[in-house]
Design an enzyme around this catalytic site. Structure first.
Site: not given
Lengths: 206, 181
Positions: A142, A165, A173, A200
């Protein structure tokens, strides 16, 4: 609303009306779009992180919502903040549905459809604009995201922007984590965040 | 019933479609016949969608939709009156030249028989039965649509159901009885 009980004499009149109404509703969404009366089109798709609500305006994708946000509540918010002319119109969201499928299969790293960011204003919007800079398979704290903005000390506000979001997954995010390396909270739940980061990481390594 | 407070935010229009779409379809079928009902349903919901953002003062959204459907049905009949009526004999003994409902009947199916019987009721009884029993509106709302009193609407609905039962008795009085308008 309780279902209306038709008198026995009239019961046969309701035969097959569910299918008829569904067909008419689909035709209505098409006609509404042609007449410029479809302000918010939406559909719900299944995904590895649960059912996702996808909503779009003429400007682009305006909302992606996890089931835990309450899809009915999200539609009510869209009705109040964008327009009450909200209709289920799956075909209008085919593009994003396809890109999400590819993403969940590990075959897509960025989304390239138009986005309508009207639900995020001011600093929240500035934060969202920077999130795509965190590459696929990577994470940032953050604090690191705050450092990219015009208010480099606004770490807490970055957390708020991520928590609210309107376009999770598409605006990543989930790649923002705590400075101590733990994953932190997520709109779609901590399990979903872990699942996405694992997806990912493995797809990026392949 | 849905009777929102005046300042309550409007629900997404899709909620109206899914909650009231079937009832409005029944009303359309009763007023213009099964064949043309789809068009009138579309016109009804498109018109409703068009004025929806400014409908915050509407207290009962189903009654609002039924009112629009009724107006669209009137438009539909007016349009059709200007073009020559297609000559169409269903050949099943239903009276010719009567209601659209009768003409749309397909011989043999139960729903068709009920639609035909409904079409044979006097207009006031038919509309009262349709709005109250098929659409679920309260008698007070039906009265607003018909321009009569709640008591008269209640009476028309119950007499309509009585006539309908008589028409539907197997080997009963047939479709012509009960017609007095």
């Amino acid at each position: 609303m309780t279902e209306l009980k038709l008198p026995d004499e009239l019961a046969s009149l309701a035969d097959g009306e569910e299918a008829a109404t569904e067909r008419l509703a689909a035709a209505l969404a098409r006609a509404a779009a042609e007449d410029g009366l479809l302000d918010v089109a939406y559909r719900v798709v299944d995904s590895p992180v649960g059912p996702l609500l996808l909503a779009g305006t003429d400007a682009g994708l305006v909302r992606v919502a996890f089931a835990r946000e309450g899809h009915d509540a999200v539609l009510q918010q869209l009705s109040a903040s964008v327009s009450p002319r909200v209709l289920r119109a799956p075909a209008r969201l085919d593009g994003i549905a396809r890109e999400l499928d590819e993403y969940f299969a590990g075959r897509r790293r960025t989304f390239d459809l138009p986005l309508d960011l009207r639900l995020a204003g001011g600093f929240r919007r500035e934060v969202l604009a920077h999130l795509p800079e965190i590459g696929y398979g990577h994470t940032a704290s953050y604090a690191a995201v705050a450092a990219l903005t015009s208010s480099p000390r606004a770490v807490r506000a970055v957390g708020t922007a991520c928590a609210r979001n309107p376009l999770p997954l598409v605006v990543p995010c989930h790649r923002v984590v705590r400075s101590d390396g733990s994953q932190g909270a997520y709109l779609g739940g901590t399990e979903a965040k872990a699942w996405l980061l694992a997806l990912e990481a493995s797809a990026a390594a392949a | 019933m849905d009777s929102p407070t005046p300042d309550a935010p409007l629900p997404p229009f899709e909620v109206l479609v899914s909650r009231h779409g079937a009832a409005v379809l029944r009303v359309c079928r009763a007023l213009v016949g099964v064949t043309d009902a789809d068009d009138v349903w579309q016109e009804t919901f498109l018109a409703a969608l068009r004025s929806y953002p400014s409908s915050g003062g509407v207290r009962n959204r189903e009654a609002w939709l039924v009112t629009i459907a009724r107006n669209k049905a009137v438009d539909h009949h007016r349009r059709n009156a200007r073009v020559p009526e297609p000559v169409e004999n269903t050949g099943d003994g239903t009276p010719a030249g009567g209601d659209d409902v009768v003409r749309s009947v397909e011989a043999g199916d139960t729903a068709g028989r009920v639609w035909a019987a409904l079409g044979q009721l006097p207009r006031m009884q038919r509309e009262a039965v349709v709005y109250h029993h098929l659409a679920g509106l309260r008698h007070a709302e039906v009265a607003r649509l018909l321009g009569n009193s709640e008591a008269a609407a209640r009476r028309a609905s119950s007499e309509g159901m009585k006539s309908l039962r008589a028409l539907l008795v197997p080997g009963g009085k047939g479709l012509r009885s009960g017609r007095d308008d």
